[in-house]
Design an enzyme around this catalytic site. Sequence first.
Site, PDB file in Angstrom:
ATOM      1  N   ASN A  12       1.095  -1.195  -0.136  1.00 21.24           N
ATOM      2  CA  ASN A  12      -0.011   0.145  -0.264  1.00 21.24           C
ATOM      3  C   ASN A  12       0.883   1.128   0.319  1.00 21.24           C
ATOM      4  O   ASN A  12       1.614   1.124   0.945  1.00 21.24           O
ATOM      5  CB  ASN A  12      -0.952   0.017   0.950  1.00 21.24           C
ATOM      6  CG  ASN A  12      -1.974   1.013   1.408  1.00 21.24           C
ATOM      7  OD1 ASN A  12      -1.293   2.191   1.071  1.00 21.24           O
ATOM      8  ND2 ASN A  12      -3.348   1.372   1.770  1.00 21.24           N
ATOM      9  N   HIS A  15       1.057   6.356   1.882  1.00 20.34           N
ATOM     10  CA  HIS A  15       1.710   7.035   2.684  1.00 20.34           C
ATOM     11  C   HIS A  15       2.835   7.562   2.106  1.00 20.34           C
ATOM     12  O   HIS A  15       3.266   8.875   2.316  1.00 20.34           O
ATOM     13  CB  HIS A  15       2.174   6.112   3.861  1.00 20.34           C
ATOM     14  CG  HIS A  15       1.174   5.704   4.863  1.00 20.34           C
ATOM     15  ND1 HIS A  15       1.116   6.753   5.771  1.00 20.34           N
ATOM     16  CD2 HIS A  15       0.793   4.831   5.461  1.00 20.34           C
ATOM     17  CE1 HIS A  15      -0.682   6.380   6.689  1.00 20.34           C
ATOM     18  NE2 HIS A  15      -0.287   4.892   5.814  1.00 20.34           N
ATOM     19  N   HIS A  57      -5.965   4.272  -1.783  1.00 21.61           N
ATOM     20  CA  HIS A  57      -6.995   4.318  -1.059  1.00 21.61           C
ATOM     21  C   HIS A  57      -7.615   5.810  -1.422  1.00 21.61           C
ATOM     22  O   HIS A  57      -6.927   6.710  -0.713  1.00 21.61           O
ATOM     23  CB  HIS A  57      -6.749   3.893   0.511  1.00 21.61           C
ATOM     24  CG  HIS A  57      -8.467   4.115   0.974  1.00 21.61           C
ATOM     25  ND1 HIS A  57      -8.393   4.757   2.487  1.00 21.61           N
ATOM     26  CD2 HIS A  57      -9.192   4.891   0.365  1.00 21.61           C
ATOM     27  CE1 HIS A  57      -9.931   4.405   2.188  1.00 21.61           C
ATOM     28  NE2 HIS A  57     -10.069   5.181   1.303  1.00 21.61           N
ATOM     29  N   ARG A  59      -9.207   8.861  -0.734  1.00 24.52           N
ATOM     30  CA  ARG A  59     -10.439   8.935  -0.244  1.00 24.52           C
ATOM     31  C   ARG A  59     -11.428  10.520  -0.694  1.00 24.52           C
ATOM     32  O   ARG A  59     -10.416  11.026  -1.487  1.00 24.52           O
ATOM     33  CB  ARG A  59      -9.360   8.958   1.087  1.00 24.52           C
ATOM     34  CG  ARG A  59      -9.280   7.972   2.086  1.00 24.52           C
ATOM     35  CD  ARG A  59      -8.105   8.584   2.886  1.00 24.52           C
ATOM     36  NE  ARG A  59      -9.477   8.844   4.505  1.00 24.52           N
ATOM     37  CZ  ARG A  59      -9.250   7.998   5.594  1.00 24.52           C
ATOM     38  NH1 ARG A  59      -8.436   6.974   5.027  1.00 24.52           N
ATOM     39  NH2 ARG A  59     -10.338   7.718   6.335  1.00 24.52           N
ATOM     40  N   ARG A  63      -6.917  13.673   0.524  1.00 22.13           N
ATOM     41  CA  ARG A  63      -5.964  13.406   1.882  1.00 22.13           C
ATOM     42  C   ARG A  63      -4.093  13.207   1.350  1.00 22.13           C
ATOM     43  O   ARG A  63      -3.335  13.625   1.495  1.00 22.13           O
ATOM     44  CB  ARG A  63      -6.002  12.912   3.023  1.00 22.13           C
ATOM     45  CG  ARG A  63      -5.778  11.410   3.115  1.00 22.13           C
ATOM     46  CD  ARG A  63      -5.654  11.647   4.527  1.00 22.13           C
ATOM     47  NE  ARG A  63      -7.400  11.419   5.192  1.00 22.13           N
ATOM     48  CZ  ARG A  63      -7.798  10.946   6.796  1.00 22.13           C
ATOM     49  NH1 ARG A  63      -6.705   9.966   7.577  1.00 22.13           N
ATOM     50  NH2 ARG A  63      -9.050  11.259   6.288  1.00 22.13           N
ATOM     51  N   GLU A  84      -8.210   0.698  -2.476  1.00 18.97           N
ATOM     52  CA  GLU A  84      -9.651   0.945  -1.572  1.00 18.97           C
ATOM     53  C   GLU A  84     -10.586   1.747  -2.126  1.00 18.97           C
ATOM     54  O   GLU A  84     -10.067   2.693  -2.072  1.00 18.97           O
ATOM     55  CB  GLU A  84      -8.732   0.426  -0.321  1.00 18.97           C
ATOM     56  CG  GLU A  84      -8.101  -0.752   0.334  1.00 18.97           C
ATOM     57  CD  GLU A  84      -6.933  -0.111   0.746  1.00 18.97           C
ATOM     58  OE1 GLU A  84      -7.627   0.621   1.753  1.00 18.97           O
ATOM     59  OE2 GLU A  84      -6.145  -1.020   1.468  1.00 18.97           O
ATOM     60  N   THR A 115      -8.021   3.769   7.902  1.00 16.06           N
ATOM     61  CA  THR A 115      -8.526   3.863   8.429  1.00 16.06           C
ATOM     62  C   THR A 115      -9.048   2.455   9.735  1.00 16.06           C
ATOM     63  O   THR A 115      -8.100   1.797   9.964  1.00 16.06           O
ATOM     64  CB  THR A 115      -9.254   2.142   7.257  1.00 16.06           C
ATOM     65  OG1 THR A 115      -9.083   2.588   6.082  1.00 16.06           O
ATOM     66  CG2 THR A 115     -10.333   1.036   6.893  1.00 16.06           C
ATOM     67  N   GLU A 165     -11.014  -8.893   3.569  1.00 17.55           N
ATOM     68  CA  GLU A 165     -10.355  -8.460   4.252  1.00 17.55           C
ATOM     69  C   GLU A 165      -9.342  -8.365   5.674  1.00 17.55           C
ATOM     70  O   GLU A 165     -10.614  -7.359   6.096  1.00 17.55           O
ATOM     71  CB  GLU A 165      -8.999  -7.654   2.975  1.00 17.55           C
ATOM     72  CG  GLU A 165      -7.913  -6.818   4.267  1.00 17.55           C
ATOM     73  CD  GLU A 165      -7.077  -5.763   3.200  1.00 17.55           C
ATOM     74  OE1 GLU A 165      -7.095  -5.723   2.026  1.00 17.55           O
ATOM     75  OE2 GLU A 165      -6.125  -5.204   3.653  1.00 17.55           O
ATOM     76  N   HIS A 205      -3.450  -3.802   7.700  1.00 11.31           N
ATOM     77  CA  HIS A 205      -3.780  -3.263   8.663  1.00 11.31           C
ATOM     78  C   HIS A 205      -3.139  -3.095  10.216  1.00 11.31           C
ATOM     79  O   HIS A 205      -2.673  -4.148  10.570  1.00 11.31           O
ATOM     80  CB  HIS A 205      -5.290  -2.653   8.803  1.00 11.31           C
ATOM     81  CG  HIS A 205      -4.945  -1.476   9.736  1.00 11.31           C
ATOM     82  ND1 HIS A 205      -5.964  -0.341   8.956  1.00 11.31           N
ATOM     83  CD2 HIS A 205      -4.607  -0.805  10.438  1.00 11.31           C
ATOM     84  CE1 HIS A 205      -4.849   1.391   9.484  1.00 11.31           C
ATOM     85  NE2 HIS A 205      -4.872   0.659  11.162  1.00 11.31           N
TER      86      HIS A 205
HETATM   87  N1  PXP Z   1      -5.558  -2.691   4.225  1.00 12.59           N
HETATM   88  C1  PXP Z   1      -6.818  -2.035   4.585  1.00 12.59           C
HETATM   89  C2  PXP Z   1      -8.126  -2.228   3.726  1.00 12.59           C
HETATM   90  C3  PXP Z   1      -6.340  -0.493   4.791  1.00 12.59           C
HETATM   91  O1  PXP Z   1      -7.004   0.385   5.111  1.00 12.59           O
HETATM   92  C4  PXP Z   1      -5.102  -0.221   5.219  1.00 12.59           C
HETATM   93  C5  PXP Z   1      -4.561   1.158   5.903  1.00 12.59           C
HETATM   94  O2  PXP Z   1      -4.518   2.313   4.990  1.00 12.59           O
HETATM   95  C6  PXP Z   1      -4.617  -1.116   5.291  1.00 12.59           C
HETATM   96  C7  PXP Z   1      -4.401  -2.896   4.474  1.00 12.59           C
HETATM   97  C8  PXP Z   1      -2.428  -0.524   5.319  1.00 12.59           C
HETATM   98  O3  PXP Z   1      -2.316  -0.144   6.551  1.00 12.59           O
HETATM   99  P1  PXP Z   1      -1.136  -0.219   7.734  1.00 12.59           P
HETATM  100  O4  PXP Z   1      -0.759   1.314   6.083  1.00 12.59           O
HETATM  101  O5  PXP Z   1      -1.142   0.402   8.484  1.00 12.59           O
HETATM  102  O6  PXP Z   1      -0.017  -1.553   6.804  1.00 12.59           O
END
Ligand code: PXP
Length: 256
Positions: A12, A15, A57, A59, A63, A84, A115, A165, A205
Amino acid sequence: MKGDERIRLGVNIDHAATLRQARYKGYPRLRGEMVEPDPVALALEAERAGADGITVHPREDGRHIQQEDVLLLREVLQVPLNMEMACTREMLEFALKVRPRTVCLVPEKREEVTTEGGLDLLPQEDWIAEIVQRLFQEGIHASLFIDPERSQLEAANRIKATYVELHAGAFANAYYGPEGEGEAKRIETAAREARQLGLVVNLGHGINYTNIDRMRVVPGIHEMNIGHSILSRALMTGIREAVREMKARMNGELTA
Ligand code: PXP
């Protein structure tokens, strides 16, 4: 899925976009020449290092990852794109334009930093089923980001999602305390029940380079989506090394 298959890693990259937006909000994409960090360039590096998929994702509040990033990723990635999104008509229309391999439906609250909980399927089952069906008609498989609870799994099954998930956040928060093992067992139970219902099970997550040692032994996980820990590690090591190490840890080739 056979028990000996490797767990897939979805990286992901949101960030990276958070960091870019902190300085360059409102700038047009300059394809990595000046506006950095470029999440698309990072995604391509992650792919070269062995990422099995890239997750984003977009949003409602814009952001982090921008819609134009998502459209570009769809063009340039070789690995599947997992998008997402919130359960809104606008996002459904955007998903049909992007046509990612999978769409993961998530709850979305403007005030949250990230999330924070799974999607509660029960109050909006019919609408979510409609989204899932519409996506499926276009060849896009749906995933539902839910807490590891039986009632949510049963709803996911009625909705006919391909994937769930499981939200690993409660496990990650509890990991260093006495509740950690109980939360890990909750995920194991939910993963087993989900598979019995015919759902493919992903996890995401809060997974990091330490707690992965517990999550990787949960039987039957198809894919883990990991963002924060990989991008944080990449600040020190670069994204390639960060992805390589996580993949090795996920598959038990490197342990503490
Ligand atoms: N999966 C989903 C559905 C999420 O919303 C997120 C966080 O945005 C992640 C995975 C990844 O989480 P992390 O950044 O804590 O690894």
